[in-house]
Design an enzyme around this catalytic site. Structure first.
Site, mmCIF file in Angstrom:
data_model
loop_
_atom_site.group_PDB
_atom_site.id
_atom_site.type_symbol
_atom_site.label_atom_id
_atom_site.label_comp_id
_atom_site.label_asym_id
_atom_site.label_seq_id
_atom_site.Cartn_x
_atom_site.Cartn_y
_atom_site.Cartn_z
ATOM 1 N N TYR A 176 7.746 -2.835 -15.968
ATOM 2 C CA TYR A 176 8.764 -3.427 -16.844
ATOM 3 C C TYR A 176 8.129 -4.250 -17.968
ATOM 4 O O TYR A 176 6.907 -4.269 -18.110
ATOM 5 C CB TYR A 176 9.778 -4.201 -15.994
ATOM 6 N N GLY A 320 10.356 -5.721 2.696
ATOM 7 C CA GLY A 320 11.427 -5.216 1.857
ATOM 8 C C GLY A 320 12.313 -4.272 2.641
ATOM 9 O O GLY A 320 13.253 -4.690 3.326
HETATM 10 C C1 LIG Z 1 15.828 -0.814 -2.793
HETATM 11 C C2 LIG Z 1 14.592 -1.392 -3.423
HETATM 12 C C3 LIG Z 1 14.720 -2.153 -4.571
HETATM 13 C C4 LIG Z 1 13.596 -2.777 -5.151
HETATM 14 N N1 LIG Z 1 13.764 -3.624 -6.228
HETATM 15 C C5 LIG Z 1 12.725 -4.393 -6.658
HETATM 16 C C6 LIG Z 1 12.931 -5.420 -7.608
HETATM 17 O O1 LIG Z 1 14.052 -5.696 -8.068
HETATM 18 N N2 LIG Z 1 11.849 -6.136 -7.996
HETATM 19 C C7 LIG Z 1 10.584 -5.874 -7.508
HETATM 20 O O2 LIG Z 1 9.630 -6.556 -7.905
HETATM 21 N N3 LIG Z 1 10.378 -4.919 -6.592
HETATM 22 C C8 LIG Z 1 11.408 -4.187 -6.126
HETATM 23 N N4 LIG Z 1 11.207 -3.283 -5.112
HETATM 24 C C9 LIG Z 1 9.861 -3.156 -4.476
HETATM 25 C C10 LIG Z 1 9.782 -4.019 -3.203
HETATM 26 O O3 LIG Z 1 9.783 -5.400 -3.524
HETATM 27 C C11 LIG Z 1 8.513 -3.731 -2.374
HETATM 28 O O4 LIG Z 1 7.359 -4.020 -3.138
HETATM 29 C C12 LIG Z 1 8.434 -2.291 -1.878
HETATM 30 O O5 LIG Z 1 9.680 -1.869 -1.345
HETATM 31 C C13 LIG Z 1 7.356 -2.122 -0.796
HETATM 32 O O6 LIG Z 1 7.577 -3.004 0.276
HETATM 33 P P1 LIG Z 1 8.293 -2.565 1.643
HETATM 34 O O7 LIG Z 1 7.488 -1.451 2.224
HETATM 35 O O8 LIG Z 1 8.273 -3.798 2.476
HETATM 36 O O9 LIG Z 1 9.684 -2.109 1.310
HETATM 37 C C14 LIG Z 1 12.309 -2.590 -4.560
HETATM 38 C C15 LIG Z 1 12.182 -1.780 -3.430
HETATM 39 C C16 LIG Z 1 13.298 -1.206 -2.854
HETATM 40 C C17 LIG Z 1 13.120 -0.408 -1.582
#
Ligand SMILES: Cc1cc2nc3c(=O)[nH]c(=O)nc-3n(C[C@H](O)[C@H](O)[C@H](O)COP(=O)(O)O)c2cc1C
Length: 374
Positions: A176, A320
């Site tokens: 972004y 997440g």
């Molecule tokens: C549904 C969804 C929405 C996300 N939206 C954002 C966001 O708004 N800002 C951001 O920095 N990362 C966003 N991410 C990335 C997550 O913060 C995270 O880095 C990623 O899902 C990997 O971690 P996890 O395996 O614990 O899900 C999003 C991920 C998912 C799954």
């Protein structure tokens, strides 16, 4: 609780004095569920309430700092003072469950869908089209507009303070606008904001300075300021690990409360830019050298996954998808029921999991995004 996981429940104190009750935080996740006017919905608030009891800190979905930075359908806004009551509703709900509430502040730049920004006027560091989506080519921001957006990150920080948030996270990750200024793919400027690695750092650092300045001026209590970045880009040219290590050196001097490394896989290895076989996280953690706490994240589904990541020395870990799949993840570990953690999404359990419709639809219609959805 199983002794092995006890270190995850040690408290943690930021340099500013704010105390976290444990080492587990909710990762920022967009939920596509806010109202058209940018206010939060009750469904969205319920979703956060369901996930704010166990973790020590909740980082919200990203929120746009200017109207031309809206990057997602159903993204909530923090671009005007009229949004403060909506922001307050969210902060109050999260804090009532016992977690610190941190607002992720954002501008989508060239990744914004044209239908979401006024007159479809997509802006970025330069007029280079993204390779990640089919959106139209952006227009390069003028000097005046660059200054306006930097100031908007500060204004949004003031609104976060007024709304009762405990902090903000500057979203410098995932391609972004802030990352677009740092990237040699999207930034081809030849003024003070681009042309060399040094100058590509200028916008991210100016945003940090502005946010810190506003926090120092407006916050009556200690206020968290974190920064999230992605270590590499797949595009050529694009951000390399070598670039990122330079950015880290600069960020580590900014008296931030934490750095958050955006990864899908905590253990992923560098693509290019360093001759090092270790994971990106380990390289970054070593480079930061304890100057500022680091948050790690990425596919840490089980309690064993999390403790193994924690043993690298990274003091805070974000969950997440894990918390969407199982909102009781933290409580289960805390009460010795780690074997009961769900690690695949139960596609029949939207109501039980308290997930708003737009997010649920996105999850079940995107193969490979969540474990359990082929
Ligand atoms: C549904 C969804 C929405 C996300 N939206 C954002 C966001 O708004 N800002 C951001 O920095 N990362 C966003 N991410 C990335 C997550 O913060 C995270 O880095 C990623 O899902 C990997 O971690 P996890 O395996 O614990 O899900 C999003 C991920 C998912 C799954």
């Amino acid at each position: 609780m199983n002794d092995k996981y006890k270190p995850l429940f040690d408290s943690f104190t930021f340099k500013n004095g704010i105390n976290l009750k444990n080492r587990l935080v909710m990762a920022p996740m967009t939920n596509f569920s806010s109202n058209e006017d940018g206010t939060v919905t009750d469904a969205e608030v319920d979703y956060y309430v369901r996930r704010s009891k166990g973790v020590s800190m909740v980082i919200t979905a990203c929120t746009y700092v200017t109207r031309n930075g809206k990057g997602f359908h159903g993204e909530f806004g923090a671009d005007t003072d009229e949004m403060i009551p909506s922001l307050k509703k969210l902060a109050t709900a999260i804090k009532a469950e016992g977690a610190k509430a941190v607002l992720q502040i954002f501008h989508g730049g060239r990744e914004c869908p044209p239908e979401l920004v006024p007159n479809g006027d997509i802006v970025s560091a330069s007029d280079v089209q993204s390779e990640r989506n089919s959106a139209k080519a952006p227009r390069a921001l003028t000097e005046e507009e660059v200054q306006h957006i930097i100031a908007a990150f500060g204004e949004t920080t003031r609104r976060a303070i007024d709304a009762g948030f405990d902090g903000v996270e500057i979203h410098g990750a995932n391609g972004y606008l802030i990352q677009q200024f740092f990237s040699s793919h999207s930034n081809r400027r030849d003024d003070q904001w681009g042309g060399s690695l040094e100058k590509r750092k200028a916008f991210p650092l100016a945003v940090v300075d502005e946010v810190k300045k506003v926090a120092a001026k407006h916050a009556k209590e200690p206020f968290i300021v974190g920064y999230r970045f992605s270590p590499e880009e797949p595009e050529e040219p694009g951000i390399t690990m070598a670039d990122t290590l330079q950015l880290i050196d600069a960020l580590a001097e900014k008296n931030l409360d934490y750095l958050h490394v955006s990864l899908n896989d905590f253990w992923s290895k560098p693509r290019r830019g360093v001759d090092d076989d270790r994971s990106r996280m380990e390289i970054i953690h070593e480079r930061v050298g304890g100057k500022v706490p680091v948050i790690g994240v990425g596919s840490l589904y089980s309690a064993d996954d999390v403790i193994k990541a924690f043993e690298t020395g990274v003091p805070l870990l974000a969950l997440g998808r894990e918390l969407i799949i199982d909102p009781d993840w933290v409580e289960k570990v805390e009460t010795g029921r780690e074997n009961e953690i769900e690690t695949k999404i139960d596609t029949g359990a939207q109501a039980r999991l308290v997930v708003p419709d737009p997010l649920w639809q996105a999850i079940i219609n995107t193969p490979g995004w969540f474990p359990g959805i082929q």
